[in-house]
Design a protein around this motif. Structure first.
Motif, short mmCIF file in Angstrom:
data_model
loop_
_atom_site.label_atom_id
_atom_site.label_comp_id
_atom_site.label_asym_id
_atom_site.label_seq_id
_atom_site.Cartn_x
_atom_site.Cartn_y
_atom_site.Cartn_z
N ASP A 169 0.80 -1.23 -0.14
CA ASP A 169 -0.02 -0.05 -0.06
C ASP A 169 0.99 1.15 -0.13
O ASP A 169 1.65 1.44 1.03
N PRO A 170 0.75 2.06 -1.08
CA PRO A 170 1.59 3.14 -1.23
C PRO A 170 1.48 4.35 -0.10
O PRO A 170 2.01 5.15 0.18
N SER A 171 0.28 4.23 0.42
CA SER A 171 0.05 5.08 1.61
C SER A 171 0.71 4.82 3.10
O SER A 171 0.63 5.59 3.71
N LEU A 172 1.19 3.78 3.07
CA LEU A 172 1.86 3.39 4.38
C LEU A 172 3.13 4.09 4.27
O LEU A 172 3.99 4.22 3.36
N ALA A 173 3.74 4.55 5.48
CA ALA A 173 5.08 5.26 5.49
C ALA A 173 5.68 4.58 6.74
O ALA A 173 5.43 4.58 7.86
N LEU A 224 8.12 4.78 0.00
CA LEU A 224 7.58 4.15 1.09
C LEU A 224 8.06 4.60 2.45
O LEU A 224 7.25 4.31 3.51
N ARG A 275 9.77 12.28 1.88
CA ARG A 275 9.35 11.19 1.31
C ARG A 275 9.16 11.54 -0.21
O ARG A 275 8.74 12.89 -0.58
N ALA A 277 7.61 11.61 -3.99
CA ALA A 277 6.41 11.59 -4.65
C ALA A 277 6.40 10.40 -5.60
O ALA A 277 7.12 10.58 -6.74
N ARG A 278 5.42 9.67 -5.50
CA ARG A 278 5.30 8.78 -6.79
C ARG A 278 4.48 9.02 -7.82
O ARG A 278 3.31 9.83 -7.78
N GLU A 280 2.18 8.76 -10.90
CA GLU A 280 1.51 7.56 -11.59
C GLU A 280 1.30 7.87 -13.18
O GLU A 280 1.40 8.93 -13.48
#
Length: 280
Positions: A169-173, A224, A275, A277-278, A280
């Motif tokens: 899950d990409p929202s996990l940090a 992540l 962090r 930024a991915r 998309e």
């Protein structure tokens, strides 16, 4: 008919290995090999010991013969589906625990978990930690789940079947990411020697130059990691400089390598400040 002392004397294995196998077969502790060494053993136990000794002489790893390996003070179940935990990998656990020492309820990601040794050892040492443990092998994850259920009073490990970070899950940090990936080059002769012949090839080598998994992890880890957090990787004895260069090129700071007890640069890591930024 044979007693323990005679059976050990007649065995062609190194005595330490012979004693380990005999204790496994008999269910004895080390002291019992001394206090009960003249006790006549059941023929069934003798036959089982001799069969295991023959397999060991053929090269099979002790850990697979006993289905156990101690790591970071815990006894892990081992099968041919997983990499046998090595003492030098305990350094990776120590580095992870150091990285989260001042972080309450830390989130830690273990990539390529195998037996679950790294993730479970961290969770055992830090009961407040939340662990995510990833492996692309469903068979390995079965072993890891069983180890977690047996070794942890409260299972705080989430197991994910994934090719590295693909299904996370990409929202996990995460507060730290650790990995002992396959890092042996495909042409390394050690793959055809000793215990390695019996371990899963995919856990040992990337079937390339030994750095492809490390490159993939370094590339995706910043997406992540929470801000100003760390990535630590185990690698080969001659790969530290390459791994440091990859980390630096990706934007990691405080990049360094740490030596194991043998004096080998065994783990390298660094800190990612913000962090990523991915896209998309």
């Amino acid at each position: 008919m044979s007693d323990a002392a005679a059976l050990l004397r007649s065995c062609a294995l190194p005595q330490l290995e012979a004693r380990i196998l005999l204790m496994h077969v008999l269910g004895w502790r080390r002291t019992e090999l001394i206090t009960r060494d003249r006790e006549i053993l059941p023929q069934e136990a003798v036959a089982r010991f001799e069969a295991l000794a023959a397999r060991r002489l053929n090269g099979e790893p002790i850990a697979q013969l006993t289905a156990k390996r101690e790591f970071f003070g815990l006894d892990f179940d081992v099968t041919p589906d997983v990499l046998i935990p090595r003492p030098e990998t305990e350094l990776l656990v120590e580095l992870a625990l150091e990285a989260i020492a001042d972080t309450p309820n830390p989130r830690v990601l273990d990539l390529g978990t195998g037996t679950g040794a790294i993730a479970i050892s961290i969770a055992h040492a830090r009961a407040d930690a939340r662990m995510w443990a990833v492996d692309r092998s469903g068979a390995a994850l079965q072993v890891a789940r069983a180890n977690a259920a047996r070794l942890l009073d409260k299972n705080t490990v989430t197991f994910i079947e994934s090719d590295w970070t693909a299904n996370i899950d990409p929202s996990l940090a995460f507060d730290t990411i650790v990995s002992n990936p396959p890092y042996i080059a495909s042409d390394d002769p050690h793959l055809q020697q000793g215990d390695l012949r019996f371990e899963p090839r995919g856990a040992l080598t990337d079937d390339a130059d030994g750095l492809s998994a490390i490159r993939a992890i370094i590339e995706t880890a910043p997406f992540l990691l929470a801000g100003n957090r760390t990535l630590w990787l185990e690698h080969g004895y001659d790969q530290a400089a390459f791994v440091r260069a990859l980390l630096t090129a990706r934007g990691f700071t405080d990049v360094r390598s740490v030596r194991d007890l043998a004096g080998i640069e065994r783990c390298s890591g660094g800190r990612f400040i913000a962090r990523a930024a991915r896209l998309e």
